[in-house]
Design a protein around this motif. Structure first.
Motif, short mmCIF file in Angstrom:
data_model
loop_
_atom_site.label_atom_id
_atom_site.label_comp_id
_atom_site.label_asym_id
_atom_site.label_seq_id
_atom_site.Cartn_x
_atom_site.Cartn_y
_atom_site.Cartn_z
N GLN A 154 4.66 1.52 6.02
CA GLN A 154 5.79 0.46 5.00
C GLN A 154 5.67 -0.90 5.46
OE1 GLN A 154 6.67 3.76 6.11
NE2 GLN A 154 6.06 4.32 4.03
N CYS A 155 4.33 -1.74 5.93
CA CYS A 155 4.53 -2.85 6.58
C CYS A 155 4.39 -3.87 5.09
CB CYS A 155 2.54 -2.61 6.70
SG CYS A 155 2.41 -5.24 6.83
N ARG A 156 5.74 -5.06 5.10
CA ARG A 156 5.58 -5.68 3.90
C ARG A 156 4.24 -6.22 3.25
NH1 ARG A 156 6.65 -11.01 3.93
NH2 ARG A 156 6.63 -11.97 5.67
N THR A 157 3.41 -6.64 4.10
CA THR A 157 2.39 -7.58 3.87
C THR A 157 1.77 -6.67 2.23
OG1 THR A 157 1.08 -6.71 5.32
CG2 THR A 157 2.34 -8.56 5.38
N CYS A 158 1.94 -4.65 2.37
CA CYS A 158 1.35 -3.76 1.53
C CYS A 158 2.07 -2.92 0.57
CB CYS A 158 1.10 -2.71 2.00
SG CYS A 158 0.27 -2.61 3.54
N VAL A 202 -5.74 -3.19 9.75
CA VAL A 202 -4.95 -2.13 9.94
C VAL A 202 -2.87 -2.69 10.60
CG1 VAL A 202 -5.20 -0.79 12.31
CG2 VAL A 202 -7.19 -1.65 11.14
N HIS A 203 -3.10 -1.52 9.80
CA HIS A 203 -1.11 -1.54 10.67
C HIS A 203 -0.84 -0.79 11.11
CE1 HIS A 203 -1.54 -4.94 6.55
NE2 HIS A 203 -2.73 -3.94 6.06
N ARG A 204 0.63 -1.16 11.70
CA ARG A 204 1.26 -0.01 12.30
C ARG A 204 2.11 0.87 11.58
NH1 ARG A 204 4.60 -2.73 15.22
NH2 ARG A 204 4.04 -2.09 17.30
N ALA A 207 -6.49 -6.90 12.26
CA ALA A 207 -5.62 -6.75 13.23
C ALA A 207 -3.81 -7.32 11.88
CB ALA A 207 -4.93 -6.68 14.58
N CYS A 208 -3.21 -6.64 11.49
CA CYS A 208 -2.22 -6.96 10.47
C CYS A 208 -1.37 -8.24 11.44
CB CYS A 208 -1.08 -6.27 10.12
SG CYS A 208 0.19 -6.87 9.23
N THR A 209 -0.85 -9.05 11.20
CA THR A 209 -0.11 -10.57 12.06
C THR A 209 1.43 -9.90 11.94
OG1 THR A 209 -0.02 -11.46 10.36
CG2 THR A 209 -1.75 -12.07 12.53
N GLU A 210 1.65 -9.17 11.02
CA GLU A 210 2.80 -8.24 10.47
C GLU A 210 3.36 -7.40 11.98
OE1 GLU A 210 5.85 -9.38 9.34
OE2 GLU A 210 4.39 -11.37 8.32
N CYS A 211 2.26 -6.89 11.90
CA CYS A 211 2.32 -5.56 12.29
C CYS A 211 2.20 -5.37 13.99
CB CYS A 211 1.27 -4.32 11.84
SG CYS A 211 1.92 -3.33 10.45
N TYR A 212 1.34 -6.48 14.35
CA TYR A 212 0.98 -6.60 15.49
C TYR A 212 1.10 -7.91 15.65
CZ TYR A 212 -1.14 -2.44 15.09
OH TYR A 212 -1.67 -0.87 14.26
ZN LIG Z 1 0.85 -5.01 9.04
#
Ligand SMILES: [Zn+2]
Length: 271
Positions: free
Chosen positions: A103-107, A98-100, A135-140
């Motif tokens: 544009q998350c850089r892991t995607c 799940v991303h916020r 929960a994506c660690t980059e986003c959250y």
């Molecule tokens: Zn993310």
């Protein structure tokens, strides 16, 4: 569903509509691209007259794109006016995160997402709670470890819609069903196990009308059978009363005219 007044709509309502418009827009874009490529091939191959035939369909798809964009504009403006709100996307693959933001850089540009519009405007803590280990660690980055160890409870809007439909069907089935007051199957002597309210009512009416017929013909001879029919009617009445939270007297009074009608229509002529 189209939104008349964005200023009174919830973030979920607005995003649900934006998601719908986005899908329609993407489909129409695919249509335009596909047809345009065909037109180019046809023109190259000297078949301009067939290419011309495709023009109205291209025009129609372009029109759809313009309409989607026009419909999305006030909704995007409302998002801006409110200073934005939380949004969440789920990557559509096994164990997808799940991303916020998409544009998350892991995607990647090719990543397929489901927009979790039901979570729009919800507290990020709540989103992370539901996402658990998804929960994506980059986003959250601030999600606590104990939350990250929990299984995900995230569902896509499609899954939620399917579950709601299933619950609706179960509810409709329950509304038609009947059991004994203690929840066990409603078993009768003459009518076997009764599963639906429709059969219960019909059997009750039949039992009382038929018992009346037996009484009229030879009450002494049929004493036991008459008692059985009366007992069945009583069991059904108790089940109906329990189901609807009504008194047996109340239901007996409601059904009495139907028993009378059955008697007049059928059993009276047999006696
Ligand atoms: Zn993310």
């Amino acid at each position: 569903m189209p939104i008349d007044d964005p200023t009174t709509a919830t973030p979920s309502e607005i995003d649900e509509e934006l998601a719908r418009l986005g899908i329609e827009h993407a489909k129409a874009t695919d249509t335009v691209n596909g047809l345009t490529a065909r037109v180019r091939r046809l023109v190259n191959d000297g078949m301009d007259e067939y290419a011309t035939e495709l023009q109205p369909r291209i025009e129609q798809a372009r029109q759809t794109i313009a309409e989607c964009e026009a419909a999305a504009r006030p909704l995007d403006a409302e998002f801006e006016r409110r200073g934005g709100w939380t949004r969440a996307w789920l990557v559509l693959n096994t164990g997808g995160h799940v991303h916020r933001t998409m544009q998350c850089r892991t995607c990647f540009p090719s990543t397929r997402f489901a927009w979790l519009t039901q979570l729009s405007g919800h507290d990020e803590t709540e989103i992370v709670e539901q996402a658990g280990k998804a929960a994506c660690t980059e986003c959250y980055p601030s999600a606590p470890v104990e939350v990250r160890n929990r299984p995900s409870r995230i569902k896509t809007p499609e899954q939620l819609a399917r579950e709601a439909e299933k619950a609706e069907r179960a509810k409709a089935k329950a509304a038609k069903a009947i059991t004994a007051p203690d929840g066990t199957p409603l078993r009768t002597n003459q009518y076997g196990q009764i599963d639906t309210e429709f059969t219960a009512r019909r059997s009750y009416i039949d039992a009382l009308s038929y018992a009346r017929l037996l009484t009229k013909r030879n009450v002494a001879f049929h004493r036991d059978t008459i008692a059985e029919y009366h007992k069945d009617a009583q069991l059904i009445l108790a089940a109906l009363a329990a189901k609807h939270g009504r008194t047996e007297d109340d239901l007996r009074a409601e059904l009495a005219p139907k028993v009378e009608a059955k008697w007049n229509r059928e059993h009276r002529n047999w006696s």
